[in-house]
Design a protein around this motif. Structure first.
Motif, PDB file in Angstrom:
ATOM      1  N   SER A   1       0.791  -1.227   0.000  1.00 19.93           N
ATOM      2  CA  SER A   1       0.000   0.000   0.000  1.00 19.93           C
ATOM      3  C   SER A   1       0.828   1.284   0.000  1.00 19.93           C
ATOM      4  CB  SER A   1      -0.963  -0.011   1.194  1.00 19.93           C
ATOM      5  OG  SER A   1      -1.820  -1.135   1.108  1.00 19.93           O
ATOM      6  N   PRO A   2       1.900   1.400   0.787  1.00 20.54           N
ATOM      7  CA  PRO A   2       2.674   2.657   0.737  1.00 20.54           C
ATOM      8  C   PRO A   2       3.234   2.958  -0.643  1.00 20.54           C
ATOM      9  CG  PRO A   2       3.226   1.408   2.716  1.00 20.54           C
ATOM     10  CD  PRO A   2       2.393   0.503   1.866  1.00 20.54           C
TER      11      PRO A   2
ATOM     12  N   LEU B   1       0.308   4.025  -2.958  1.00 16.10           N
ATOM     13  CA  LEU B   1      -0.199   5.356  -2.640  1.00 16.10           C
ATOM     14  C   LEU B   1       0.754   6.440  -3.121  1.00 16.10           C
ATOM     15  CD1 LEU B   1      -2.282   7.185  -1.329  1.00 16.10           C
ATOM     16  CD2 LEU B   1      -1.126   6.842   0.874  1.00 16.10           C
ATOM     17  N   SER B   2       2.059   6.231  -2.919  1.00 16.81           N
ATOM     18  CA  SER B   2       3.027   7.243  -3.368  1.00 16.81           C
ATOM     19  C   SER B   2       2.997   7.370  -4.881  1.00 16.81           C
ATOM     20  CB  SER B   2       4.435   6.901  -2.875  1.00 16.81           C
ATOM     21  OG  SER B   2       4.936   5.744  -3.488  1.00 16.81           O
TER      22      SER B   2
ATOM     23  N   ALA C   1      -3.623   6.490   3.780  1.00 16.07           N
ATOM     24  CA  ALA C   1      -2.917   5.208   3.807  1.00 16.07           C
ATOM     25  C   ALA C   1      -3.774   4.080   4.359  1.00 16.07           C
ATOM     26  CB  ALA C   1      -1.628   5.349   4.620  1.00 16.07           C
TER      27      ALA C   1
ATOM     28  N   GLN D   1      -6.090   2.845   1.714  1.00 12.36           N
ATOM     29  CA  GLN D   1      -5.399   2.049   0.709  1.00 12.36           C
ATOM     30  C   GLN D   1      -5.081   0.649   1.234  1.00 12.36           C
ATOM     31  OE1 GLN D   1      -4.946   2.979  -2.492  1.00 12.36           O
ATOM     32  NE2 GLN D   1      -6.034   4.875  -2.002  1.00 12.36           N
TER      33      GLN D   1
END
Length: 208
Positions: free
Chosen positions: A141-142, A145-146, A163, A166
């Motif tokens: 997820s990180p 998302l970025s 976050a 996501q």
């Protein structure tokens, strides 16, 4: 003799997972192999649905309730199905859609609210169609998302939910692969696009 119905493939995943890239790469590979391919997307894919897309993916994250989103997505999907997907399948095309009904099952049915029963009932009433194959591009997820925020596309309403949202999306899509193992295939989205495409191809080859 009746015409041969085409095949319907959808790509799913949380924001920034790379599914749009993979949908495009698959379409190119199939066209190079001589197949007739219709590449489309949701929300959108037909003129009316594209108008609804603007309402859904732009603006404040709190612009719509989850219930209102479900209705808007079904309106867009019905138009998309009538005007783009069903006609292409009837002509024997391979239809590749960047998202379909599984996105609503996860986004509004799980991640935004616990409305899966409502999502399923409306889908049965208004859509009644499932892909032959759904490929979930799975990415942490990180990273997703970025990537999604870095695009600065102006269509980042869902990325702005943060976050934790996501992470719920990723879990929801992984759960779908367990719920519908014959149709939904989980694909590792890490690495170079061509590496992910190589993981996707055996699932497509088995369908065709």
């Amino acid at each position: 003799m009746s015409a041969v119905r085409g095949r319907f493939i959808s790509f799913e995943g949380a924001d920034g997972a790379g599914k749009s890239t993979q949908a495009r790469l698959l379409a190119e590979r199939l066209r190079d192999a001589g197949h007739t391919v219709t590449l489309t997307r949701e929300p959108g894919g037909s003129p009316g649905a594209e108008e609804i897309r603007k309402l859904l993916v732009e603006g404040d994250p709190a612009r719509w309730s989850a219930e209102a989103e479900i209705l808007l997505f079904n309106a867009a999907r019905r138009d998309h199905l009538e005007r783009r997907i069903a006609p292409a399948l009837a002509k024997g095309h391979i239809v590749i859609s960047d998202r379909f009904a599984d996105s609503t099952r996860v986004y509004q049915g799980v991640a935004r609210a616990e409305l899966r029963d409502l999502v399923d009932r409306l889908h049965a009433l208004m859509i009644g169609t499932e892909p032959d194959l759904t490929l979930v591009v799975d990415l942490d997820s990180p990273t997703g998302l970025s990537r999604g925020l870095a695009r600065q596309s102006g269509e980042d309403r869902f990325e702005e939910l943060g976050a934790s949202f996501q992470a719920r999306l990723r879990a929801g899509f992984r759960a779908l692969a367990e719920e519908f193992p014959e149709r939904v295939k989980l694909v590792d989205g890490a690495g170079r696009p061509e590496d992910v495409a190589a993981r996707i191809w055996p699932h497509v080859a088995a369908l065709l």
